[in-house]
Design a protein around this motif. Structure first.
Motif, short mmCIF file in Angstrom:
data_model
loop_
_atom_site.label_atom_id
_atom_site.label_comp_id
_atom_site.label_asym_id
_atom_site.label_seq_id
_atom_site.Cartn_x
_atom_site.Cartn_y
_atom_site.Cartn_z
N GLY A 1 0.81 -1.23 0.00
CA GLY A 1 0.00 0.00 0.00
C GLY A 1 0.83 1.26 0.00
O GLY A 1 0.34 2.35 0.28
N ASP B 1 -4.20 -5.95 -2.78
CA ASP B 1 -4.05 -4.87 -1.79
C ASP B 1 -5.35 -4.54 -1.06
O ASP B 1 -5.40 -3.59 -0.29
N ARG C 1 -2.88 2.20 3.10
CA ARG C 1 -3.18 3.05 1.94
C ARG C 1 -3.85 4.35 2.38
O ARG C 1 -3.57 5.41 1.84
#
Ligand code: B4P
Length: 189
Positions: free
Chosen positions: A57, A136, A145
């Protein structure tokens, strides 16, 4: 030309709304996330470099991203306009984009920001992880993220705000209602 930056945190609906904007206005799509996933699927050197970064991320280095955009944009001299989705993600990328567009004799007209609160982002991305299995879209990476977005990407909003180009839209609700909010801003430009 009409050149749009579609902005927002991971899971805010950038990919979803980009498709609808492209259908309506015939713009050329630049999604750096899609471009990187294509490199990964083709197992290119760039894809192999990006793989572990994306799985964590983190952001792929600016010079790789800017080089990728520069190559693709130079092939698009007949475009009616561009929509940038997931790019620029750092202030350095935003500056590089301005220079590239300046070379083409054009500029960004507007940044459209999709505003969605954190828990909704996490819920959407976990759901997509279950449905599509993107590497992800798991809780640990999603949380990173969002942190990377807050630390490194949210300043890009200020970059466009200082040029009077930022317009935020509520990104929660039906996809068509959100699209209506975005087109309202585009039509008023
Ligand atoms: P991206 O592919 O850009 O991924 P993302 O920010 O997570 O957004 P995405 O487009 O997938 O999700 P969306 O909001 O559309 O980037 C992936 C990775 O690539 C990054 O982490 C980074 O490592 C790297 N990368 C990419 N660009 C880079 C750059 N410029 N610089 C450095 N590194 C870069 O939608 C998410 C979900 O929400 C979807 O499942 C959708 O169905 C759902 N959804 C949409 N609208 C909804 C609504 N109104 N209600 C409910 N659900 C909705």
């Amino acid at each position: 030309m009409l050149n749009i930056v579609l902005f927002g945190p991971p899971g805010s609906g950038k990919g979803t709304q980009s498709e609808k904007i492209i259908d309506k206005y015939g713009l050329t799509h630049f999604s750096t996330g899609d471009m990187l996933r294509a490199e990964l699927a083709a197992e290119t050197e760039l894809g192999l470099q990006a793989k572990s970064i994306m799985e964590k991320g983190e952001l792929v280095p600016d010079e790789i991203i800017i080089g990728m955009i520069r190559n693709k944009i130079s092939e698009e001299s007949d475009a009616r306009g561009f929509i940038f989705d997931g790019f620029p993600r750092t202030v350095a990328q935003a500056g590089a984009l301005d220079s590239l567009l300046d070379e083409l004799g054009t500029k960004i007209d507007v940044m459209l920001g999709l505003e969605v609160e954190r828990q909704e982002l996490i819920d959407r991305l976990l759901k997509r992880g279950q449905e599509q299995g993107r590497a992800d879209d798991n809780l640990e990476t999603i949380e990173n993220r969002i942190k990377v977005y807050e630390d490194q990407t949210s300043p890009v909003m200020g970059y466009y705000e200082s040029q009077g180009k930022y317009h935020g839209v509520n990104g929660v609700g039906s996809i068509d209602d959100i699209f209506g909010g975005l087109t309202g801003i585009i039509e008023a430009l």
